[in-house]
Structure formats: structure tokens, C-alpha cells
Design a protein around this motif. Structure first.
Motif, short mmCIF file in Angstrom:
data_model
loop_
_atom_site.label_atom_id
_atom_site.label_comp_id
_atom_site.label_asym_id
_atom_site.label_seq_id
_atom_site.Cartn_x
_atom_site.Cartn_y
_atom_site.Cartn_z
N ALA A 1 0.82 -1.22 0.00
CA ALA A 1 0.00 0.00 0.00
C ALA A 1 0.86 1.27 0.00
CB ALA A 1 -0.94 0.00 1.21
N VAL A 2 1.86 1.32 0.87
CA VAL A 2 2.70 2.52 0.97
C VAL A 2 3.54 2.68 -0.28
CG1 VAL A 2 4.58 3.61 2.24
CG2 VAL A 2 2.75 2.46 3.48
N GLU A 3 4.11 1.59 -0.77
CA GLU A 3 4.95 1.65 -1.97
C GLU A 3 4.15 2.16 -3.16
OE1 GLU A 3 7.71 -1.32 -4.74
OE2 GLU A 3 6.80 -2.05 -2.88
N THR A 4 2.93 1.65 -3.33
CA THR A 4 2.09 2.08 -4.44
C THR A 4 1.76 3.56 -4.33
OG1 THR A 4 1.12 -0.12 -4.61
CG2 THR A 4 -0.09 1.68 -5.63
N PHE A 5 1.42 3.99 -3.12
CA PHE A 5 1.10 5.41 -2.88
C PHE A 5 2.28 6.31 -3.23
CE2 PHE A 5 1.90 8.76 0.30
CZ PHE A 5 0.96 9.68 -0.10
N VAL B 1 -1.46 -1.47 8.65
CA VAL B 1 -1.83 -2.74 9.26
C VAL B 1 -3.33 -2.94 9.08
CG1 VAL B 1 -1.90 -4.11 11.37
CG2 VAL B 1 0.02 -2.55 10.95
N GLU B 2 -3.71 -4.06 8.45
CA GLU B 2 -5.12 -4.37 8.19
C GLU B 2 -5.59 -5.50 9.12
OE1 GLU B 2 -5.16 -3.39 3.40
OE2 GLU B 2 -4.72 -5.43 4.09
N PHE B 3 -6.89 -5.56 9.34
CA PHE B 3 -7.49 -6.58 10.22
C PHE B 3 -8.58 -7.31 9.43
CE2 PHE B 3 -5.66 -3.29 12.77
CZ PHE B 3 -5.05 -3.96 13.82
N PRO B 4 -8.26 -8.50 8.92
CA PRO B 4 -9.22 -9.23 8.08
C PRO B 4 -10.56 -9.50 8.76
CG PRO B 4 -7.03 -10.20 7.88
CD PRO B 4 -6.96 -9.19 8.99
N SER B 5 -10.57 -9.62 10.09
CA SER B 5 -11.84 -9.89 10.78
C SER B 5 -12.74 -8.66 10.81
CB SER B 5 -11.57 -10.36 12.22
OG SER B 5 -10.95 -9.35 12.98
N ALA C 1 -8.29 -0.23 9.12
CA ALA C 1 -6.82 -0.35 9.06
C ALA C 1 -6.20 0.72 9.94
CB ALA C 1 -6.33 -0.21 7.62
N VAL C 2 -4.96 0.46 10.35
CA VAL C 2 -4.21 1.39 11.19
C VAL C 2 -2.91 1.75 10.48
CG1 VAL C 2 -3.04 1.74 13.40
CG2 VAL C 2 -5.18 0.45 13.31
N ILE C 3 -2.67 3.04 10.32
CA ILE C 3 -1.41 3.54 9.77
C ILE C 3 -0.43 3.69 10.93
CG2 ILE C 3 -0.27 5.43 8.55
CD1 ILE C 3 -3.12 6.09 7.41
N VAL C 4 0.76 3.13 10.79
CA VAL C 4 1.78 3.22 11.84
C VAL C 4 2.94 4.06 11.31
CG1 VAL C 4 1.14 1.09 12.98
CG2 VAL C 4 2.78 1.00 11.13
N VAL C 5 3.39 5.04 12.11
CA VAL C 5 4.40 6.00 11.67
C VAL C 5 5.64 5.87 12.55
CG1 VAL C 5 4.89 8.41 11.13
CG2 VAL C 5 2.52 7.56 11.04
N GLU D 1 -1.34 13.18 3.24
CA GLU D 1 -1.69 12.83 1.86
C GLU D 1 -2.02 11.34 1.75
OE1 GLU D 1 -2.61 13.97 -1.99
OE2 GLU D 1 -2.05 15.22 -0.25
N PHE D 2 -1.30 10.51 2.51
CA PHE D 2 -1.55 9.07 2.48
C PHE D 2 -2.94 8.74 3.02
CE2 PHE D 2 -0.72 4.71 4.42
CZ PHE D 2 -0.77 4.05 3.19
N ILE D 3 -3.36 9.42 4.08
CA ILE D 3 -4.71 9.21 4.61
C ILE D 3 -5.75 9.60 3.57
CG2 ILE D 3 -6.38 9.98 6.35
CD1 ILE D 3 -4.05 10.31 8.29
N LYS D 4 -5.56 10.75 2.93
CA LYS D 4 -6.50 11.19 1.90
C LYS D 4 -6.54 10.19 0.74
CE LYS D 4 -5.91 16.15 2.80
NZ LYS D 4 -5.43 17.44 2.24
N TYR D 5 -5.39 9.68 0.38
CA TYR D 5 -5.28 8.70 -0.70
C TYR D 5 -6.09 7.44 -0.37
CZ TYR D 5 -2.92 5.07 -3.54
OH TYR D 5 -2.64 4.02 -4.37
#
Length: 416
Positions: free
Chosen positions: A161-165, A181-185, A190-194, A259-263
Motif C-alpha cells: 500500500a505505501v509503496e504504491t502510494f 496494518v489491516e485486520f481481516p476480521s 486499518a491502522v497507519i503506523v508511523v 496525503e496518504f490518509i487522503k489517498y
């Protein structure tokens, strides 16, 4: 006449003539001239000394404040670079902390805007551990997440996801490190970690972001009734940043995370996003969260109430108070930067008062939250006891080894 006229006289005779002409000194009273002269000399000397001392004190204070702020950022870098507090230790699933009833924090479990829904209950220790994962390589991060949750792929570190963005939005040269980080359940969550500061470039941008606010905080502390200036300090900080180099603004790291959040929101794949980070990564998370009205959970992050108008775009106080939550260990120095928003959770720190920098370590904060809030079904790092001095956790039913034995064996129970 004035004392200035006395000062302009070159000799005592000229001084006496000046005094006679301008003060009407008559014969028989000339003895008063030495008195005027001496008084003026003393006034000049005292004024010069006072002015010199005040300037010297002011320069010393301002220089000390600058050094203090640089020291704080340096400590943040040092502790960030040593964020492997739980790396090299085992995560054990067959032990638990039950929590301390009189120390359970209101924000052990997140509420209101931070609720997720589905099978995921947003708990503080998960965000703390996710913040730690941002410091690790992709392979290590996924392995650690599997051990943490006890189930393979309960949380999935999205590698693309980050690489594509970055390719699509022109951030390929960026030094900032963050992940998703995604949670299939819970589809759509998803959670963005910085990750926080790690190099000299990040160090300079950190000073750019927080320098003015930190300086004014300390000046406010030194001024009599300094708190009276608090309602307008954010405008003063904004004014101090007017002359900021636009090229620095353009490369400010929060611009990329915002910008990543907006994306991600534009893609429509995620119905709910959170963003988290430790230390200066937590500060970036709160800035981007407030700018995009996305729940942001910081661990030991610098705040943004005073700096909020310096960001592009600026942040409202309402957004700061509604979308940012900061977990702050007692005596931790980094979260003293800038004024806090309304959503803050103060937590304990088990170091001595002579070791405030120890309170900034992400590993210690994870252990503190597990000990105080309870570990639930999450794995416990051996370093909680070995390095950070917490009491040994209790074994779960069916466990046939002691905690000390488990850490010596360095063999975790397998994950499902």
C-alpha cells in the motif's frame, strides 16, 4: 536642564558652567555641582551594568532554551533508534497480567470516535505495539504481529500500500517510514503506523515543526504570570513561523502522512482508518489525524495545540480536541513539547525520578500498559521483567513452566 546635559559636558569646569546656565546655580551654591555629577555618574554606571547584565541573562536563557529543546529531540532520536526494546526477546502467550484495579485507566479501552466495531476492541496496548512495529522490517513486523495476537494474520502488515502510494503521488524519494496494518476480521478497518525520528534530516524537520512552540513554552514559564499569555500563544507561534522557508514546509513529514490518509479514503477501500506512532512519529500521527479528522493515537508524542496554525493546512482546536489521543508516561520529557489537547491519558512510569528518559521507551510503555490495564490474550515480552523490572506475570491455566523458565528457553508457544 536635564541630566543628559550634564553627561554632554567634557570637563568639570564646563559641567559647572552648564549647570549654572541651565539650572540657575548662583554663587555660593557651586558646591552642589559635584553632587549632581556624582549622581549622574552613578546612574550611568548602574544603568550600564543593569543593561549589560539583563542582556547577558537574556542571551544565556534563550541559548539554554535552545540547547534544552535540542537535547529533548536528541533523546527522542536516541530512544527511537533503540526501539528494539522487545526485539531479541521472546513474546510469551501462556502468561498474563490481570491488571491493577486501582490503576486501570479510562483509556485502557478506547471509546467514542475511536471505536472500531466487529470483533476488534481498540485497546491501548495494541496501538503501543503497533507503534513499535513501525521500527521493524516488514518480515519482522509481521512475525511479531502474529505472536502478539496469537493468530496468524489476525493483523496483516500491508507491504504494497505505501509503496504504491509513493509511486503514484511522487514520494519515492521520501525518508519517512510508515506502514499500514489491516485486520481481516474487520473489513474496511486499518491502522497507519508511523516511525519517529531516525536521522539528521528528520531532526531538522522536527525542530522546524516544534521549535517555536517549545521556545515560547519555556519563555512563558519564566515570565511572571506567564499563563496569562496562553490564549494568544498559538498566534505568536504562527507569527514566528511566517518567515519559515517554504521549501522546508513542502518537505515537512506530516504532509506525506496526511496525503496518504487522503489517498486511502479516496480509494474507498477503508471505511475507518486510525493512525498511530511513538515519540515524534506520534506527533506526526496527531497532526495528520487532526488535519483529516482521522482518529490519531500517539504514544509519548509531542503535542500540537500551540503549533496548530503553523501547519499546512492549519488545524482547528476542535479537531485537536476531538481526533487526537496521547498516552503520556509520567516524567516523559518529549510529550512536554507544546500544549496538550483535551484527550490525554497519563500513565505510570516505573523508573526512578532521576531517569525521566527511561519513561520514553516504547518497550517500557507497552509493559506498563499491560501491567496496569491487563494483558488480555496478548503475548508478554520477557523484557518486561528482565529489563524493565515489572513483576512476573501469572501463568495461564494449563501452563507447566514458570515465566523464568520460559524466558530462558526462548521458545514461544506456537500461534494458530
Amino acid at each position: 536642564g536635564t541630566l543628559d546635559l550634564l553627561a554632554s559636558s567634557a570637563s568639570e569646569s564646563n559641567l559647572r558652567a552648564t549647570v549654572r546656565s541651565h539650572r540657575g546655580v548662583v554663587s555660593g551654591r557651586v558646591s552642589s555641582v559635584p553632587k549632581w555629577t556624582e549622581m549622574h555618574r552613578i546612574n550611568d554606571i548602574i544603568g550600564t551594568i543593569s543593561q549589560a547584565r539583563s542582556k547577558k541573562v537574556l542571551r544565556t536563557v534563550l541559548f539554554s532554551l535552545l540547547l534544552f529543546f535540542i537535547a529533548i529531540i536528541a533523546v527522542a532520536i536516541a530512544t527511537a533508534n533503540k526501539a528494539e526494546d522487545t526485539q531479541g526477546t521472546i513474546l510469551l502467550r501462556d502468561f498474563k497480567y490481570d491488571g491493577v484495579d486501582n490503576l486501570r485507566y479510562p483509556a485502557c479501552v478506547l471509546q467514542k470516535e475511536f471505536l472500531v466495531g466487529g470483533d476488534i476492541k481498540p485497546i491501548a496496548i495494541d496501538y503501543a505495539f503497533a507503534s513499535l512495529a513501525a521500527y521493524k522490517s516488514l518480515d519482522t513486523a509481521q512475525d511479531q504481529l502474529d505472536l502478539w495476537f496469537g493468530v496468524k494474520n489476525a493483523a496483516v502488515y500491508n507491504e504494497t500500500a505505501v509503496e504504491t502510494f509513493k509511486k503514484e503521488r511522487g514520494f519515492l524519494g521520501s525518508r519517512l517510514v510508515y506502514g499500514l496494518v489491516e485486520f481481516p476480521s474487520v473489513p474496511g478497518f486499518a491502522v497507519i503506523v508511523v516511525r519517529g525520528t531516525e536521522n539528521a534530516f528528520d531532526f531538522l524537520t522536527d525542530i522546524q515543526i516544534y521549535g517555536a512552540a517549545a521556545l515560547l513554552q519555556l519563555v512563558r514559564f519564566l515570565l511572571p504570570a506567564g499563563d496569562a499569555w496562553t490564549p494568544i500563544l498559538h498566534k505568536v507561534v504562527s507569527f514566528m513561523n511566517i518567515l519559515e522557508n517554504s521549501s522546508l514546509t513542502n518537505v515537512a513529514p506530516y504532509r506525506e502522512t496526511t496525503e496518504f490518509i487522503k489517498y486511502l479514503k479516496e480509494q474507498g477501500r477503508y471505511k475507518q482508518l486510525h493512525i498511530t506512532g511513538h515519540s515524534l512519529g506520534g506527533g506526526l500521527a496527531m497532526i495528520s489525524g487532526a488535519q483529516t479528522e482521522t482518529p490519531a493515537i500517539a504514544i509519548s508524542g509531542p503535542n500540537l495545540r500551540l503549533s496548530r496554525l503553523t501547519f499546512q493546512p492549519p488545524v482547528s482546536e476542535e479537531a485537536v480536541n476531538s481526533f487526537t489521543l496521547n498516552y503520556i508516561p509520567r516524567r516523559d520529557i518529549v510529550p512536554m513539547i507544546d500544549d496538550r489537547g483535551d484527550l490525554v491519558q497519563q500513565i505510570q512510569c516505573n523508573t526512578g525520578v532521576n531517569n525521566p528518559f527511561g519513561c520514553h521507551k516504547i518497550g517500557r510503555t507497552i509493559c506498563q500498559l499491560m501491567h496496569d490495564c491487563g494483558s488480555g490474550d496478548r503475548s508478554i515480552p520477557c523484557l518486561c521483567v528482565e529489563k524493565f523490572g515489572f513483576p512476573e506475570p501469572t501463568p495461564k491455566p494449563g501452563t507447566n513452566r514458570t515465566y523464568a523458565e520460559a524466558c530462558i528457553e526462548q521458545v514461544p508457544l506456537s500461534v494458530g
